[in-house]
Design a protein around this motif. Sequence first.
Motif, PDB file in Angstrom:
ATOM      1  N   ILE A 120       0.883  -1.000  -0.161  1.00  0.00           N
ATOM      2  CA  ILE A 120       0.049  -0.039   0.009  1.00  0.00           C
ATOM      3  C   ILE A 120       0.907   1.216  -0.294  1.00  0.00           C
ATOM      4  O   ILE A 120       0.696   1.925  -1.294  1.00  0.00           O
ATOM      5  CB  ILE A 120      -0.875   0.086   1.058  1.00  0.00           C
TER       6      ILE A 120
ATOM      7  N   TYR B  91     -14.213   0.798  -6.929  1.00  0.00           N
ATOM      8  CA  TYR B  91     -14.346  -0.767  -6.603  1.00  0.00           C
ATOM      9  C   TYR B  91     -13.703  -1.536  -7.379  1.00  0.00           C
ATOM     10  O   TYR B  91     -12.829  -1.215  -8.395  1.00  0.00           O
ATOM     11  CB  TYR B  91     -15.640  -1.393  -6.735  1.00  0.00           C
TER      12      TYR B  91
ATOM     13  N   LYS C  64      -8.587  -6.728   1.985  1.00  0.00           N
ATOM     14  CA  LYS C  64      -8.864  -6.374   4.181  1.00  0.00           C
ATOM     15  C   LYS C  64     -10.384  -7.294   4.314  1.00  0.00           C
ATOM     16  O   LYS C  64     -11.093  -6.289   3.680  1.00  0.00           O
ATOM     17  CB  LYS C  64      -9.184  -5.153   4.529  1.00  0.00           C
TER      18      LYS C  64
ATOM     19  N   LEU D 104     -14.072  -7.503   5.688  1.00  0.00           N
ATOM     20  CA  LEU D 104     -14.764  -6.500   5.899  1.00  0.00           C
ATOM     21  C   LEU D 104     -15.543  -6.655   8.019  1.00  0.00           C
ATOM     22  O   LEU D 104     -15.028  -7.978   8.107  1.00  0.00           O
ATOM     23  CB  LEU D 104     -16.064  -6.648   5.838  1.00  0.00           C
TER      24      LEU D 104
ATOM     25  N   ALA E  68     -12.015  -5.775   1.177  1.00  0.00           N
ATOM     26  CA  ALA E  68     -11.689  -3.757   1.206  1.00  0.00           C
ATOM     27  C   ALA E  68     -10.491  -3.712   1.002  1.00  0.00           C
ATOM     28  O   ALA E  68      -9.426  -4.874   1.497  1.00  0.00           O
ATOM     29  CB  ALA E  68     -12.651  -3.139   2.168  1.00  0.00           C
ATOM     30  N   THR E  69      -9.916  -2.965   0.161  1.00  0.00           N
ATOM     31  CA  THR E  69      -8.595  -2.751   0.114  1.00  0.00           C
ATOM     32  C   THR E  69      -8.347  -1.248   0.183  1.00  0.00           C
ATOM     33  O   THR E  69      -8.923  -0.188   0.162  1.00  0.00           O
ATOM     34  CB  THR E  69      -8.175  -3.839  -1.727  1.00  0.00           C
ATOM     35  N   ILE E  70      -6.951  -1.629   0.242  1.00  0.00           N
ATOM     36  CA  ILE E  70      -6.865   0.956   0.435  1.00  0.00           C
ATOM     37  C   ILE E  70      -5.666   0.635  -0.814  1.00  0.00           C
ATOM     38  O   ILE E  70      -5.023   0.082  -1.502  1.00  0.00           O
ATOM     39  CB  ILE E  70      -6.175   0.594   1.698  1.00  0.00           C
TER      40      ILE E  70
ATOM     41  N   GLY F 269      -4.983   6.664  -0.518  1.00  0.00           N
ATOM     42  CA  GLY F 269      -5.909   6.637   1.052  1.00  0.00           C
ATOM     43  C   GLY F 269      -6.822   5.679   0.987  1.00  0.00           C
ATOM     44  O   GLY F 269      -6.904   5.268   2.329  1.00  0.00           O
ATOM     45  N   THR F 270      -7.248   5.794   0.021  1.00  0.00           N
ATOM     46  CA  THR F 270      -9.119   5.396  -0.112  1.00  0.00           C
ATOM     47  C   THR F 270      -8.969   4.743   0.310  1.00  0.00           C
ATOM     48  O   THR F 270      -8.269   3.643  -0.351  1.00  0.00           O
ATOM     49  CB  THR F 270      -9.735   6.812  -1.149  1.00  0.00           C
ATOM     50  N   VAL F 271     -10.153   3.612   0.788  1.00  0.00           N
ATOM     51  CA  VAL F 271     -10.463   1.847   0.862  1.00  0.00           C
ATOM     52  C   VAL F 271     -11.007   2.095  -0.561  1.00  0.00           C
ATOM     53  O   VAL F 271     -12.079   2.946  -0.754  1.00  0.00           O
ATOM     54  CB  VAL F 271     -11.785   2.480   2.142  1.00  0.00           C
ATOM     55  N   ALA F 272     -10.970   1.234  -0.992  1.00  0.00           N
ATOM     56  CA  ALA F 272     -11.744   0.512  -1.997  1.00  0.00           C
ATOM     57  C   ALA F 272     -12.748  -0.600  -1.993  1.00  0.00           C
ATOM     58  O   ALA F 272     -11.738  -1.799  -1.217  1.00  0.00           O
ATOM     59  CB  ALA F 272     -11.141   0.525  -3.180  1.00  0.00           C
ATOM     60  N   LEU F 273     -13.577  -0.821  -2.318  1.00  0.00           N
ATOM     61  CA  LEU F 273     -14.537  -2.752  -2.359  1.00  0.00           C
ATOM     62  C   LEU F 273     -14.177  -3.767  -2.419  1.00  0.00           C
ATOM     63  O   LEU F 273     -14.229  -2.527  -4.327  1.00  0.00           O
ATOM     64  CB  LEU F 273     -15.816  -1.982  -2.169  1.00  0.00           C
TER      65      LEU F 273
END
Lengths: 649, 159
Positions: free
Chosen positions: A278, A517, A597, A599, A612-614, A618-622
Amino acid sequence: MTSIDPADTFRQEAADLLEILEQSLLDLERRPGDEDLVSSAFRALHTLKGSGAMFGFTAVSAFIHDFETAFDKVRKGEAPASGELIAAALQAKDHVAALITDAASVDASAGSEILAALAAAISGPCEPVWRVNFRLPENALMLGTNPVLLLDEMRSLGPCNIVSRSEAVAPVGDIDPDYLYRAWALEIGGPVDPLAIEDVFLFIRDDMELTIERSGGGGVENAAADEAPPQAATASEALRREPEREAAGVAQKDKAATLRVPAERLDELMDRVGELVIAQARLSQIAVSRHDPALVSIAEDIERLTSSLRDTTMGTRMVPIGTLFGRFRRLVHDLSQDLGKQVNLVTTGEETELDKTVIEQLADPLVHLIRNAMDHGIEQSEERRASGKGDTATLRLSAAHRGAEVAITIADDGAGLDTARIRAKAEASGVIAPGAVLAEADVNRLIFEAGFSTSQSVTSLSGRGVGMDVVKRTIEGLRGSIDLASEPGHGTEVTLRLPLTLAIIDGLLVRVGSGRYTIPLAAVEECIELPKNAGEMRGRSFLDVRGELVPFMRLRDLFHAEGEADVYQKVVIVSSGQIRIGLVVDQIIGNNQTVIKQLSRLHSSLKTFSGATILGDGTVALILDVMNLVGFGQKLEESRRDDVLGRAA
Amino acid sequence: MTAHSEKTVMHALTIRLQDEIFALEATSVREILDPVPITRVPNAPEFVGGLINVRGTVVPLADLRVVFGMERPPTDQDTRIVVVEFDLDGDLMVAGILADKVHEVTEIDAGSMETVPAVGMRWPPAFIRSIGKRDDGFIIIPDMQRIFRNEGGLDAAAA
């Protein structure tokens, strides 16, 4: 550092040694007289005895001492490794395992009974085993010799184990169909006069090669077992050899080549690598936006290093599935005796590697599937004969890589699934409505429903309707899927398809509205532009992809995305198994390494996302759960089919 | 005396949600963050409709204002995210809590805490553990376990 309990170290070592012992015993059952196996079992026992005494497991070492005494006779060739001996030795092995776990709770009399059984098994006629290697002259067939008759004659002398050797077969182009290229290796037990063996070959003795050796003597060439072992034994043997060196306790140079590392440390390492991936994505993004060639070049180096570090780390977590298959040999062995069915377990693809967490979780489902196949699938010998099959059933357990997935297949040659009975049962228990229109495959899949069992009686093995439900839940928990194929009278085949790893995958990043996504890249087949005329007919959407109708879903609608849709929408075609579905997105951003990651419980009920992933910024994406989306698409497809059929009717 | 006071005093982080002051158990607070980008989770319960990145881990973001039926103005310079961790049915739940403003770590005297009156309340009483009093007004102590269980859709999932 936490201090390590020496008893735990012993338990761990003992578990490995017992495993080796069991495998050797099971192999020995197939190839009695194989000295390598006998000594491997003996070494395991000896090491266990020694370290057991050292760590204060006196009951263990006392029992093993007697066990070893019995086995020593086999090693010296004074007693054959008979079926009874193997059975008693397997029991003894279980007894040792129980003693190590908790000596206090084990009934001492059970131990002496087992020892008595062992003693009885070896006190039978202690005849030597004769090893016979022979090769007939190449023109033997033309001279009228029938090797089958020779082998039959050998069999009449005593219990025989015959292995055909084919190393002398001429290259394909030079094969003369009239010539005999085969050689045979035999082991004959029982009271046999070596002269009687020679007499078998009386008339052709002059031109042939023949060696007769007494087993148990030193320096006997063990060519037969090495060159032509039964198929199932090859890979398991290779697996066995590796830990065997450790077991021998001999300082060998390969010994340092493997390390025992606590699993948590590997998990931690994987977490760190995930964070590194990341951080590296962020670095790359900044480097690109700065237009600084020096920075870009460093970022590229880091990217390369990270990616190889990721692969190496994942590699350390990979375990060959053979470690798991090995356990089932005992299961099949015991089950076939309990059920009175002759079952031959054939395993292939043991070298196929899977993430260790996946392997650990696979054990239970596979046990259920094997039990189910042996209890329900495979018929009794009489039935098998009646339907023209051999007495011995074959259970195939195989593993193979298929793209980013691993397919594990359990196939039997039994009676196949009884669709009508499953259906009747499902209707009776209210799983499906009476008279519901269901494809045969869908009916068969009902066996994976909780509490479903077609068995008339509950046996000690199965019939409670719990097992298959466990299989389904575990496999789905691992983000895998189950394929079921059954042919009445010919058998059932269950294929478990599992992702290679649960930690990091390659993903395709897409944008839907303002949200981003990730779609697992392994599931993506192709990306196309959504045609302008892709109209929805009667609320259902299908796309013509090179003549095939593919259902598609607008993720904007599914996710209630805000804002205007892009003018040129894209379709990502994903697949799982045979089913394909198109996912309409606003934009395809590109590939990315996706650290998965889980949920939290708050979101685990959402079936459209598997995690989810980063992202680099730095934002989170599903992460989209393709399997579930495809399932959704499949329902669309079926409703269309029913619609067409309904109209035709 | 000290032992006695420890028992009767609640160490709390006070935050403001709209016009009300709420108190979170200070020991359950892990950190306080400036607003970060929030990823919307489609079809999730509105109360936990977002995900945030808290130094490499993905954490659900909870908005207590949804539970208490408050207005939800966009973030401003006072908005903070309080990362809390607490035990929820045996599992450790880590979640971000959106706060319009974070005040201070304070002590609330247990003697001043009162149970929730069944009537005369704007909020669902089940979600409030007790109400504390301070010189300048009331402090609401929310029942996090119950809120997350009910509003996080966990009951529905279990049923």
